[in-house]
Design an enzyme around this catalytic site. Structure first.
Site, PDB file in Angstrom:
ATOM      1  N   GLU A   1       0.841  -1.203   0.000  1.00 11.24           N
ATOM      2  CA  GLU A   1       0.000   0.000   0.000  1.00 11.24           C
ATOM      3  C   GLU A   1       0.879   1.257   0.000  1.00 11.24           C
ATOM      4  O   GLU A   1       0.503   2.302   0.527  1.00 11.24           O
ATOM      5  CB  GLU A   1      -0.949  -0.039   1.198  1.00 11.24           C
ATOM      6  CG  GLU A   1      -1.878  -1.258   1.150  1.00 11.24           C
ATOM      7  CD  GLU A   1      -2.746  -1.437   2.401  1.00 11.24           C
ATOM      8  OE1 GLU A   1      -2.795  -0.505   3.232  1.00 11.24           O
ATOM      9  OE2 GLU A   1      -3.360  -2.506   2.536  1.00 11.24           O
TER      10      GLU A   1
ATOM     11  N   HIS B   1      -4.481   3.757   4.305  1.00 19.51           N
ATOM     12  CA  HIS B   1      -4.320   2.432   3.710  1.00 19.51           C
ATOM     13  C   HIS B   1      -4.962   2.450   2.325  1.00 19.51           C
ATOM     14  O   HIS B   1      -5.520   3.455   1.882  1.00 19.51           O
ATOM     15  CB  HIS B   1      -4.994   1.367   4.586  1.00 19.51           C
ATOM     16  CG  HIS B   1      -4.295   1.116   5.880  1.00 19.51           C
ATOM     17  ND1 HIS B   1      -3.546  -0.013   6.121  1.00 19.51           N
ATOM     18  CD2 HIS B   1      -4.239   1.852   7.033  1.00 19.51           C
ATOM     19  CE1 HIS B   1      -3.057   0.030   7.346  1.00 19.51           C
ATOM     20  NE2 HIS B   1      -3.458   1.150   7.922  1.00 19.51           N
TER      21      HIS B   1
ATOM     22  N   GLU C   1      -9.159   4.268   3.717  1.00 21.16           N
ATOM     23  CA  GLU C   1      -8.823   3.325   2.648  1.00 21.16           C
ATOM     24  C   GLU C   1      -8.910   4.054   1.300  1.00 21.16           C
ATOM     25  O   GLU C   1      -9.989   4.268   0.753  1.00 21.16           O
ATOM     26  CB  GLU C   1      -9.768   2.128   2.667  1.00 21.16           C
ATOM     27  CG  GLU C   1      -9.715   1.326   3.962  1.00 21.16           C
ATOM     28  CD  GLU C   1      -8.533   0.367   4.020  1.00 21.16           C
ATOM     29  OE1 GLU C   1      -7.753   0.327   3.037  1.00 21.16           O
ATOM     30  OE2 GLU C   1      -8.390  -0.342   5.036  1.00 21.16           O
TER      31      GLU C   1
END
Length: 395
Positions: A165, A306, A365
């Site tokens: 990531e 993330h 995210e």
């Protein structure tokens, strides 16, 4: 950019003549008294670089100042031993140049060396950045924390807890550069002036939590024992695109004592490319360093970046404060990401932070698809996430 102090110069004068906020000037020169500068002392001017210029026939300081849109005194400050009467064709002088474009290009394979190069450039241009090594990775790479601002509100961002990531680090660095340009040039981001934030917020950033893992994903296994270990864990495959862990096969975001036993019971029992939480909480130097940082700083809020899903997780066992919902709603409004309060996943950094301090913690995210996300998404991810970065400081 550096200048030498003359008789009567003050940091107030430098701030005014270079049109840089006084607070940035003072924080760029923490060892100097703003009112009593020793003659000949070096002063750092944030947001500027000096550019070499070769004298041509007919040049004077007045003509050079006018054509470069700087003041005569700017030239005198950078060239204290030169005068217009003594300029010679071919002579090289220095001209101050305001930095208005970013030095960070996040839209590339963003490994530890790229990060280090960009950080060094930012330190030189923006000496009000405070930096600290909070620990070292398994392989000895420095885990760097940056601090920007002088306010009582401490806000923390981090990226690349998971190796594949790594685009999160690139996004953080791209916004950081935008914020620094906004501060020094007194220009807004999304219509909002950021200079008041500098005096209200202290921003803490750990841009790359897992540098060994990031390098493994992007560059392949290193030579030596750690590369051999990674290959064994990866069943001999040299394809590390699916690798989330640190170089020892421990998932750093499953290392925190927030229902660790529950996750350990249902996750891999030995080192793995992903999801192995270790033999107990906080065994890895990277996760230990991040835990100690939170304990030392007592952050008001934490954002762990993330990928992927375009969602924001913001709850843990109902222990999150009521204001967290208002904050995440603002994040969602500025990004179009979906807020999700609870999820059947534990032991993460934001989970532990909420559990220990009962303060707002968020796992953001970024993007959508399969990790590692392609760089073709970079601009879209950056544009959507800018509102989250900005709101994290003013909310």
């Amino acid at each position: 950019m550096q200048v030498q102090v003359r008789q009567g110069d003050t940091l107030w004068y430098y701030a005014a003549t270079f049109n840089v906020p006084l607070s940035l000037m003072i924080d760029s020169n923490p060892a100097l008294s703003p009112t009593a500068l020793p003659i000949g002392k070096t002063v750092q001017i944030p947001g500027y670089r000096s550019t070499s210029y070769q004298i041509k026939a007919g040049d004077t300081f007045y003509k050079i100042a006018g054509s470069n849109k700087v003041s005569l005194d700017h030239l005198l400050l950078l060239n204290p031993s030169a005068t217009s009467a003594e300029l010679q064709v071919g002579q090289v002088i220095q001209i101050p140049t305001r930095v208005t474009n970013p030095v960070v290009n996040g839209n590339q394979n963003y490994d530890f060396q790229v990060l280090t190069n960009h950080l060094n450039q930012l330190y030189e241009l923006y000496p009000f950045i405070r930096r600290k090594t909070i620990g070292n990775s398994v392989m000895g790479k420095h885990l760097v924390e940056l601090q920007i601002g002088r306010g009582p509100k401490l806000v923390h961002w981090n990226g690349s807890f998971h190796a594949n990531e790594w685009i999160t680090t690139a996004i953080i660095m791209e916004f950081l550069n935008e914020y620094l340009l906004s501060l020094t040039n007194k220009e807004p981001i999304r219509g909002r002036m950021t200079n008041p934030l500098y005096d209200k917020v202290t921003l803490s950033i750990v841009p790359m939590v897992d540098p060994d893992g990031v390098n493994l994903v992007l560059n392949g296994p290193p030579k030596g024992e750690f590369g051999e270990l990674a290959l064994r864990i990866n069943n001999g495959s040299t394809d590390f695109k699916g690798w989330k862990a640190n170089i020892r096969g421990v998932d750093l975001n499953k290392q925190y004592p927030a229902k660790w036993e529950l996750e350990a019971a249902r996750k891999p029992k030995k080192p793995s490319p992903r999801d192995f939480p270790g033999t107990r909480p906080l065994t890895e130097p990277e996760s230990i360093a991040m835990a100690k940082l939170a304990e030392e700083r007592s952050f008001e809020k934490v954002l762990a970046f993330h990928t992927q899903g375009e969602v924001i997780y913001w709850g843990y066992e109902g222990l999150e404060p009521s204001k967290a919902e208002k904050i995440v709603d603002e994040f969602a409004r500025g990004s179009s990401y979906e807020p999700i309060r609870f999820v059947d996943s534990y032991t993460g950094y934001k989970d532990w932070f909420i559990k220990e301090w009962r303060r707002p913690g968020f796992t953001v995210e970024l993007g959508h698809g399969v990790n590692p996300l392609p760089l073709s998404q970079f601009n879209e991810i950056f544009n959507k996430s800018r509102g989250i970065f900005l709101a994290s400081m003013y909310m």
